[in-house]
Design a protein around this motif. Structure first.
Motif, short mmCIF file in Angstrom:
data_model
loop_
_atom_site.label_atom_id
_atom_site.label_comp_id
_atom_site.label_asym_id
_atom_site.label_seq_id
_atom_site.Cartn_x
_atom_site.Cartn_y
_atom_site.Cartn_z
N TRP A 1 0.63 -1.27 0.12
CA TRP A 1 -0.17 0.04 0.06
C TRP A 1 0.88 1.42 -0.02
O TRP A 1 2.04 1.30 0.30
N SER A 2 0.26 2.36 -0.13
CA SER A 2 1.08 3.79 -0.31
C SER A 2 0.13 4.59 0.01
O SER A 2 -1.25 4.51 0.12
N ARG A 3 0.56 5.99 0.08
CA ARG A 3 0.01 7.34 0.38
C ARG A 3 0.38 8.20 -0.49
O ARG A 3 1.60 8.31 -1.10
N TYR A 4 -0.57 9.18 -1.03
CA TYR A 4 -0.36 10.07 -1.85
C TYR A 4 -0.92 11.55 -1.45
O TYR A 4 -2.09 11.49 -0.73
N ARG A 5 -0.17 12.51 -1.77
CA ARG A 5 -0.87 13.95 -1.47
C ARG A 5 -0.72 14.65 -2.88
O ARG A 5 0.21 14.93 -3.56
N LEU A 6 -2.01 14.75 -3.47
CA LEU A 6 -2.42 15.22 -4.77
C LEU A 6 -2.68 16.82 -4.53
O LEU A 6 -2.73 17.43 -3.57
N ASP A 7 -3.34 17.50 -5.63
CA ASP A 7 -3.53 18.73 -5.57
C ASP A 7 -4.87 18.84 -5.07
O ASP A 7 -5.98 18.64 -5.58
N GLY A 8 -5.03 19.14 -3.68
CA GLY A 8 -6.15 19.40 -3.09
C GLY A 8 -6.79 17.98 -2.64
O GLY A 8 -7.98 17.93 -2.11
N VAL A 9 -6.44 16.76 -2.57
CA VAL A 9 -6.82 15.64 -2.39
C VAL A 9 -5.78 14.73 -1.60
O VAL A 9 -4.54 14.65 -2.25
N ASP A 10 -6.19 14.10 -0.59
CA ASP A 10 -5.47 13.20 0.26
C ASP A 10 -6.00 11.76 -0.18
O ASP A 10 -7.10 11.35 -0.17
N ALA A 11 -4.99 10.80 -0.57
CA ALA A 11 -5.33 9.60 -1.08
C ALA A 11 -4.56 8.55 -0.32
O ALA A 11 -3.26 8.59 -0.27
N VAL A 12 -4.87 7.41 -0.30
CA VAL A 12 -4.26 5.99 0.20
C VAL A 12 -4.74 5.03 -0.85
O VAL A 12 -5.77 5.07 -1.43
N ALA A 13 -3.99 4.19 -1.21
CA ALA A 13 -4.21 2.94 -2.08
C ALA A 13 -3.43 1.61 -1.54
O ALA A 13 -2.42 1.71 -0.91
N VAL A 14 -4.17 0.54 -2.06
CA VAL A 14 -3.69 -0.74 -1.91
C VAL A 14 -3.79 -1.50 -3.37
O VAL A 14 -4.49 -1.53 -3.91
N GLY A 15 -2.68 -2.46 -3.58
CA GLY A 15 -2.88 -3.49 -4.51
C GLY A 15 -2.16 -4.58 -4.45
O GLY A 15 -1.28 -4.62 -3.44
N SER A 16 -2.29 -5.71 -5.35
CA SER A 16 -1.51 -6.89 -5.09
C SER A 16 -0.07 -6.74 -5.40
O SER A 16 0.43 -5.74 -6.08
N ALA A 17 0.81 -7.26 -4.44
CA ALA A 17 2.29 -7.32 -4.80
C ALA A 17 2.80 -7.71 -6.17
O ALA A 17 3.72 -7.18 -6.55
N GLU A 18 2.08 -8.76 -6.56
CA GLU A 18 2.58 -9.60 -7.74
C GLU A 18 2.11 -8.75 -9.17
O GLU A 18 2.79 -8.70 -10.18
#
Length: 713
Positions: free
Chosen positions: A172-189
């Motif tokens: 998983w990861s975290r992103y700071r975008l233009d006016g948006v806070d986002a977190v994400a998850v995805g398969s490792a493979e």
């Protein structure tokens, strides 16, 4: 008109805020499963019970895809989504409103009302918006006891949504975008387009949970039990969990958002978060990997999409609400309140059983998945029954379904003189797999699929006001018309779209389709200036009707098969004769059939034929649409709607069911329910109104006269 689920009853209302609903009417409707997030065959989350808190939300296949919602009111915690933690009491659910693009729940507890809306903006006439894999979850709170209350909301989405099975590794990861806070998850493979099949879920790309600035929301990533426990205790969210990659079933990682409402009084306070899925590549077509439509040709990346979705949320929401009201109003006019409820449910399900992508030359392609049938992609006899929804609202989507089939049929891989059944198994559209595939004609549907495409080519010519689709594919269409000329009238022992019934020779309803396919081809010949062929194929189709009537005659109805006296079947294919103004069959044929159908109508609809008591929902509605008498049509429609609200199978709407018990026979979440809106397509005024919402030319002479003939009194 919207459907509002109350404990023990359904109510209708133009506007609903509390359970003190304005203008109400009792309606006997209950959705077998409720769509929450519906975009495509992979990004699809449903509630399969009456209460949102009674069970985990699920993928349409039935695998858990959990969304969990908690609310703290003056320090006391309650659940509004999901069954966990069980020790936390649920809010009282008062209503569930299902409209074409949104599902809204209303709860109460602790002195507040809570409205939770799941909006998937599937606007059929706005491809750029329809293609966005972004849903909005809006939570609105207000006081209902005259006091102010401190309110805070927690929502989490499981990493299960990003994998096929829970033993797969995720990061998983975290992103700071233009006016948006986002977190994400995805398969490792990240096994991009590595597998094909029916009972599968996506295991590549990334699931996002995001909130725009101003929503007073903070995101977190971690073990869902810890995230929820900290919220319940009123403690700050923990630091992001960094133990990765790890299996989904190892402490169940989740993405979470925590939104502060502050003191809430009688004025509504709302917070919105976005749930999105970026699959990077969606479909493999003829060995080339295609991007989703929203990001093809370098339009944007997921960061830009999330920022744009946040910025445009209010405007998109308003357009969705306006569409929902108008579409539902038309449905009520066409078939009553219960029919409008079924149509609203069918709308989102049909669109979300497709994926919109762009080919390398910029052509939109709209690929269906044959959900819980055989997993085929771009199945022609799935496109055909789903077509009414797209003919009504945006014919370009129907063209986008047919274009991949036509391009494939023109390649050297397809060697047969008839139309293919499919293009592969989802998400790989590399060539037919059904029956004999590309090798033999065993167990294929040659008459069925040729008739389907020829009829739809003429339907597009009528809807578009131009035979351009047919012109682009004329050599292939002519080959298929010649096949029907030679083989269509008295079909050999072969399958039709009701393939679960097995092979049937001399199929009377299939013969109808062949005749209408030839009549459609004659109209296309006329529109394209091939006058000799137009006269020849029209005469051929009319001569076939003259032979069909005595051969199929069985007294007060027409037979299942030419050689089987004492049998009967639905002649649902006849609906296209009037709809397209072909005028091949005398009106007495449908009149006699409908009168006979009324003697065979069961509690939950009309059986397909005399062999079994099961039916298919879309075709039963088409048969109802043949009725001239409104009371006959309404009785048949009401029986279909009764099935939807009474079936014991709590799954996304199944189109194949038993008319006596209401039980699912197979299939679920399929796109064919787009055919349920056929009654709207029969109304010339309604069709013309929706047609005007998309960029189409004015109807020229031939197409205009066809539409006029189709709807003449």
């Amino acid at each position: 008109m919207m459907c509002v689920r109350m404990p023990g009853r359904w109510l209708s209302s133009e506007r609903m805020r509390t359970t003190g609903i304005m203008t109400t009417t009792i309606l006997p409707f209950r959705a077998p499963a409720v769509p929450l997030i519906a975009h495509d065959p992979y990004f699809s989350i449903w509630s399969m019970g009456d209460e949102l808190t009674s069970s985990h939300t699920k993928h349409w296949t039935g695998r858990n895809h959990p969304l969990a919602g908690l609310v703290r009111i003056d320090g006391a915690c309650h659940r509004f989504a999901g069954p966990d933690p069980a020790r936390v009491p649920p809010l009282t659910q008062h209503a569930c409103i299902i409209s074409p693009t949104a599902t809204t729940y209303v709860f109460s507890g602790g002195g507040i009302r809570l409205r939770v809306r799941f909006l998937s903006p599937l606007l059929a006439n706005e491809l750029e918006v329809l293609a966005r894999p972004v849903s909005y979850v809006t939570v609105t709170a207000w006081s209902d006891d005259g006091r102010e209350h401190e309110v805070e909301v927690h929502l989490d989405v499981s990493a299960e949504i990003a994998v096929d099975s829970c033993d797969q590794l995720v990061t998983w990861s975290r992103y700071r975008l233009d006016g948006v806070d986002a977190v994400a998850v995805g398969s490792a493979e990240q096994r991009v387009l590595a597998r094909q099949g029916d009972d599968l879920r996506i295991d590549w790309g990334q699931l996002f949970l995001a909130a725009a600035d101003g929503q007073q929301a903070h995101t977190a990533i971690g073990d869902h039990r810890t995230l929820r426990a900290r919220f319940i205790a009123g403690e700050p969210s923990p630091a992001d969990d960094m133990r990765m990659p790890r299996r989904v079933n190892d402490c169940w990682p989740a993405l979470a958002v925590r939104a502060t409402f502050g003191l809430v009084g009688s004025a509504e306070v709302e917070r919105t978060v976005m749930i999105a899925y970026d699959d990077q590549f969606s479909i493999e077509y003829l060995r080339r990997r295609l991007r989703p439509y929203w990001r093809a040709s370098g339009r944007t990346e997921i960061d830009g999409l999330l920022v744009a979705a946040a910025r445009e949320r209010e405007a998109i929401t308003e357009r969705c609400q306006a569409f929902d009201r108008e579409f539902s109003h038309d449905c009520v006019k066409a078939g009553g309140n219960a029919f409008a409820d079924v149509a609203a449910l069918s709308y989102r399900q049909s669109i979300a059983a497709h994926k919109l992508v762009m080919d390398v030359d910029g052509t939109p392609m709209f690929f269906s998945k044959e959900n819980f049938s055989n997993g085929c992609i771009a199945t022609v006899d799935v496109t055909f029954p789903s077509a009414p929804l797209y003919l009504l609202l945006n014919p370009s989507l129907l063209r986008a379904m047919l274009e991949p089939v036509m391009r494939y049929a023109a390649t050297s891989a397809w060697k047969f003189p008839f139309a293919p059944h499919d293009l592969g198994t989802y998400p790989l559209a590399n060539g037919q797999v059904y029956g004999g595939g590309e090798l033999t004609d065993d167990d294929q549907m040659p008459v069925e699929e040729c008739g389907n495409i020829l009829i739809l080519a003429q339907a597009l010519a009528v809807a578009d006001g131009d035979p351009g689709f047919a012109r682009a594919h004329w050599p292939v269409l002519r080959t298929w018309a010649c096949y029907l000329r030679d083989e269509g009238f008295d079909p050999a022992d072969q399958l039709c779209t009701d393939d679960f019934s097995g092979h049937l020779a001399h199929n009377v309803n299939l013969s109808v389709k062949a005749i209408l396919g030839l009549g459609s081809f004659a109209e296309l010949c006329r529109a394209l200036g091939h006058d000799d062929d137009a006269r020849a194929f029209r005469a051929l189709a009319k001569s076939m009707v003259a032979r069909w009537m005595p051969l199929a005659d069985d007294g007060d109805h027409y037979r299942l098969a030419f050689d089987q006296p004492g049998t009967w079947s639905q002649k649902y294919n006849l609906i296209w004769d009037g709809l397209l103004g072909l005028d091949l069959f005398p009106a007495t044929v449908a009149r006699r059939e409908v009168a006979f159908y009324m003697t065979k109508l069961e509690r939950f609809g009309l059986p397909l034929d005399n062999r079994k008591t099961y039916t298919t929902l879309d075709h039963a509605i088409w048969s109802a649409s043949l009725a001239e008498r409104r009371e006959d049509r309404q009785a048949m429609l009401d029986a279909c709607c009764a099935y939807v609200s009474s079936t014991p199978n709590r799954v996304p709407l199944s189109d194949w069911y038993d008319t006596v018990s209401g039980r699912q026979q197979g299939f679920q979440a399929r796109s064919v329910v787009g055919g349920n809106v056929m009654p709207l397509l029969q109304d010339a005024t309604v069709w013309a109104k929706w047609r005007s919402r998309v960029a189409l030319p004015a109807l020229p002479g031939q197409a205009a006269s066809a539409l006029a003939r189709a709807h003449a009194p």
